[in-house]
Design a protein around this motif. Structure first.
Motif, PDB file in Angstrom:
ATOM      1  N   GLN A 220       0.806  -1.221   0.000  1.00  0.00           N
ATOM      2  CA  GLN A 220       0.000   0.000   0.000  1.00  0.00           C
ATOM      3  C   GLN A 220       0.844   1.278   0.000  1.00  0.00           C
ATOM      4  N   LEU A 221       2.115   1.184   0.338  1.00  0.00           N
ATOM      5  CA  LEU A 221       2.958   2.387   0.372  1.00  0.00           C
ATOM      6  C   LEU A 221       3.120   3.032  -1.001  1.00  0.00           C
ATOM      7  N   SER A 222       2.935   2.264  -2.052  1.00  0.00           N
ATOM      8  CA  SER A 222       3.066   2.810  -3.402  1.00  0.00           C
ATOM      9  C   SER A 222       1.712   2.970  -4.086  1.00  0.00           C
ATOM     10  N   ASP A 223       0.629   2.981  -3.304  1.00  0.00           N
ATOM     11  CA  ASP A 223      -0.712   3.077  -3.883  1.00  0.00           C
ATOM     12  C   ASP A 223      -0.945   4.451  -4.498  1.00  0.00           C
ATOM     13  N   HIS A 224      -1.956   4.523  -5.379  1.00  0.00           N
ATOM     14  CA  HIS A 224      -2.270   5.785  -6.061  1.00  0.00           C
ATOM     15  C   HIS A 224      -2.831   6.840  -5.115  1.00  0.00           C
ATOM     16  N   LEU A 225      -3.643   6.411  -4.144  1.00  0.00           N
ATOM     17  CA  LEU A 225      -4.340   7.378  -3.296  1.00  0.00           C
ATOM     18  C   LEU A 225      -3.547   7.696  -2.029  1.00  0.00           C
ATOM     19  N   PRO A 226      -3.485   8.979  -1.665  1.00  0.00           N
ATOM     20  CA  PRO A 226      -2.738   9.365  -0.460  1.00  0.00           C
ATOM     21  C   PRO A 226      -3.299   8.751   0.820  1.00  0.00           C
ATOM     22  N   GLU A 227      -4.634   8.507   0.871  1.00  0.00           N
ATOM     23  CA  GLU A 227      -5.216   7.885   2.065  1.00  0.00           C
ATOM     24  C   GLU A 227      -4.645   6.498   2.295  1.00  0.00           C
ATOM     25  N   ARG A 233       1.720   3.932   5.877  1.00  0.00           N
ATOM     26  CA  ARG A 233       2.820   4.513   6.661  1.00  0.00           C
ATOM     27  C   ARG A 233       2.606   4.287   8.152  1.00  0.00           C
ATOM     28  N   LYS A 234       1.380   4.546   8.618  1.00  0.00           N
ATOM     29  CA  LYS A 234       1.068   4.329  10.034  1.00  0.00           C
ATOM     30  C   LYS A 234       1.207   2.854  10.404  1.00  0.00           C
ATOM     31  N   LEU A 235       0.753   1.985   9.499  1.00  0.00           N
ATOM     32  CA  LEU A 235       0.862   0.548   9.751  1.00  0.00           C
ATOM     33  C   LEU A 235       2.322   0.120   9.831  1.00  0.00           C
ATOM     34  N   SER A 236       3.155   0.643   8.947  1.00  0.00           N
ATOM     35  CA  SER A 236       4.581   0.306   8.958  1.00  0.00           C
ATOM     36  C   SER A 236       5.233   0.733  10.270  1.00  0.00           C
ATOM     37  N   LEU A 237       4.878   1.926  10.735  1.00  0.00           N
ATOM     38  CA  LEU A 237       5.421   2.411  12.007  1.00  0.00           C
ATOM     39  C   LEU A 237       4.947   1.550  13.175  1.00  0.00           C
ATOM     40  N   GLU A 238       3.685   1.144  13.123  1.00  0.00           N
ATOM     41  CA  GLU A 238       3.131   0.272  14.164  1.00  0.00           C
ATOM     42  C   GLU A 238       3.886  -1.057  14.202  1.00  0.00           C
ATOM     43  N   LEU A 239       4.149  -1.597  13.036  1.00  0.00           N
ATOM     44  CA  LEU A 239       4.859  -2.878  12.952  1.00  0.00           C
ATOM     45  C   LEU A 239       6.312  -2.732  13.386  1.00  0.00           C
ATOM     46  N   ARG A 240       6.933  -1.626  13.041  1.00  0.00           N
ATOM     47  CA  ARG A 240       8.316  -1.383  13.472  1.00  0.00           C
ATOM     48  C   ARG A 240       8.399  -1.296  14.996  1.00  0.00           C
ATOM     49  N   ALA A 278      11.254  -3.193   0.354  1.00  0.00           N
ATOM     50  CA  ALA A 278      12.041  -3.074   1.591  1.00  0.00           C
ATOM     51  C   ALA A 278      12.530  -1.641   1.772  1.00  0.00           C
ATOM     52  N   GLN A 279      13.015  -1.049   0.702  1.00  0.00           N
ATOM     53  CA  GLN A 279      13.501   0.333   0.796  1.00  0.00           C
ATOM     54  C   GLN A 279      12.364   1.295   1.130  1.00  0.00           C
ATOM     55  N   ALA A 280      11.176   1.061   0.574  1.00  0.00           N
ATOM     56  CA  ALA A 280      10.028   1.928   0.863  1.00  0.00           C
ATOM     57  C   ALA A 280       9.650   1.862   2.331  1.00  0.00           C
ATOM     58  N   VAL A 281       9.615   0.655   2.890  1.00  0.00           N
ATOM     59  CA  VAL A 281       9.286   0.489   4.307  1.00  0.00           C
ATOM     60  C   VAL A 281      10.367   1.103   5.185  1.00  0.00           C
ATOM     61  N   LEU A 282      11.620   0.866   4.844  1.00  0.00           N
ATOM     62  CA  LEU A 282      12.721   1.401   5.648  1.00  0.00           C
ATOM     63  C   LEU A 282      12.736   2.925   5.625  1.00  0.00           C
ATOM     64  N   ARG A 283      12.355   3.496   4.488  1.00  0.00           N
ATOM     65  CA  ARG A 283      12.317   4.960   4.402  1.00  0.00           C
ATOM     66  C   ARG A 283      11.319   5.543   5.400  1.00  0.00           C
ATOM     67  N   VAL A 284      10.122   5.002   5.421  1.00  0.00           N
ATOM     68  CA  VAL A 284       9.088   5.585   6.299  1.00  0.00           C
ATOM     69  C   VAL A 284       9.306   5.220   7.762  1.00  0.00           C
ATOM     70  N   THR A 285       9.932   4.087   8.038  1.00  0.00           N
ATOM     71  CA  THR A 285      10.098   3.677   9.437  1.00  0.00           C
ATOM     72  C   THR A 285      11.387   4.219  10.039  1.00  0.00           C
ATOM     73  N   SER A 286      12.300   4.682   9.206  1.00  0.00           N
ATOM     74  CA  SER A 286      13.550   5.240   9.732  1.00  0.00           C
ATOM     75  C   SER A 286      13.438   6.742   9.963  1.00  0.00           C
ATOM     76  N   ALA A 287      12.484   7.379   9.296  1.00  0.00           N
ATOM     77  CA  ALA A 287      12.383   8.845   9.354  1.00  0.00           C
ATOM     78  C   ALA A 287      12.081   9.349  10.749  1.00  0.00           C
ATOM     79  N   THR A 288      11.299   8.573  11.541  1.00  0.00           N
ATOM     80  CA  THR A 288      10.879   9.073  12.861  1.00  0.00           C
ATOM     81  C   THR A 288      11.387   8.190  13.998  1.00  0.00           C
ATOM     82  N   ILE A 289      12.246   7.231  13.692  1.00  0.00           N
ATOM     83  CA  ILE A 289      12.768   6.337  14.743  1.00  0.00           C
ATOM     84  C   ILE A 289      14.060   6.919  15.323  1.00  0.00           C
TER      85      ILE A 289
END
Length: 289
Positions: A220-227, A233-240, A278-289
């Motif tokens: 879903q991180l590369s989906d067309h819709l921002p929602e 992004r929130k889910l990735s952070l939750e999982l991290r 993997a890079q997409a997930v790492l980007r969003v989960t590393s930004a605020t960790i």
């Protein structure tokens, strides 16, 4: 409109006649009954003749007169609140007919059916699991359409669903729609998944399978819709966060002696996802960790 339907309408406290003289003059008496008042759950009152309503409920839900069906849908709501056990034996048949109304193009009937769906889910919770698949799909469809007052009601019903249904069980249903062809449905599914995962907690995430969940988030991180992307992004952070808590308390056999949680997480993502995901997930989960 039949005389019986008019009598039922006049007798029902849940169907409000809104008199508009100009409409009546132009369109005849039918216009007087063209609007339905939507009663919030907390304002519903008990039925005085619940037994009789139960006997006739299925026939009225399947009526060709939409006013009669609206009244029956509101009775479903009242019965689910005040006579839950009495309606339980017919829950499958009731759900099927509520879904039929969810598909109806008449907005007033559809919204009433959405409110009935929400009250059924709130009342019966996991007892709805055997019947919820077609209802869930219709709620996702209605939450994705342009008609605002229908869309908002469906979104509330989806929030009720993720609040009342056990998250591990609901996620199995939602997972089927992660790659739905309609991007708006994918966005709504992403938000539902995010709310359900939040309820799982660390041990629940581990039990459900972090592998499956991180793959859903990555998709879903590369989906067309921002929602959809924001929910992912929130889910990735939750999982991290869950992963960090887990590895802090357990020695993992999969990792080659990582020196930090960040190293362990990066290694995990690279093992379970394609390089791009993997890079997409790492980007969003590393930004605020």
């Amino acid at each position: 409109m039949s005389g019986k339907a008019l009598r039922d309408l006049n007798a029902s406290p849940l169907l409000e006649r809104k008199n508009d003289n100009s409409n009546k003059a132009d369109n005849g008496p039918e216009a007087v009954y063209s609007e339905i008042e939507y009663i919030e759950t907390e304002n519903l009152k008990d039925l005085t003749d619940a037994d009789i309503n139960l006997i006739t409920l299925l026939d009225r839900l399947d009526s060709k007169d939409w006013i009669v069906v609206c009244e029956a849908l509101n009775h479903v709501r009242q019965l689910s609140i005040f006579h839950k056990e009495a309606m339980l034996p017919m829950l499958g048949n009731v759900t099927t007919l509520v879904v039929k109304s969810l598909k109806n193009p008449r907005s007033a009937l559809c919204k009433t059916a959405i409110m009935a769906s929400s009250d059924l889910i709130k009342a019966y919770q996991d007892q709805m699991l055997d019947f919820i698949d077609p209802m869930l799909l219709q709620l996702l469809l209605k939450a994705s359409q342009d008609k605002r007052f229908v869309c908002e009601a469906a979104e509330k019903a989806l929030i009720m669903t993720t609040t009342c249904i056990s998250p591990n069980l609901l996620l199995q249903k939602l997972e089927l729609y992660v790659k739905h062809k309609n991007p708006r449905i994918r966005a709504k599914v992403s938000m539902c998944i995010c709310r359900s995962v939040h309820r799982l907690g660390v041990e629940g995430i581990k039990e459900y399978g972090l592998d499956a969940l991180i793959q859903m988030a990555a998709t879903q991180l590369s989906d067309h819709l921002p929602e959809a992307r924001e929910a992912a992004r929130k889910l990735s952070l939750e999982l991290r966060a869950a992963y960090d808590k887990y590895v802090s308390n357990h020695q993992t056999e999969e990792m080659s002696n990582p020196t930090s949680n960040s190293d362990a997480w990066e290694q995990f993502c690279c093992m379970k996802l394609s390089p791009g995901n993997a890079q997409a997930v790492l980007r969003v989960t590393s930004a605020t960790i």
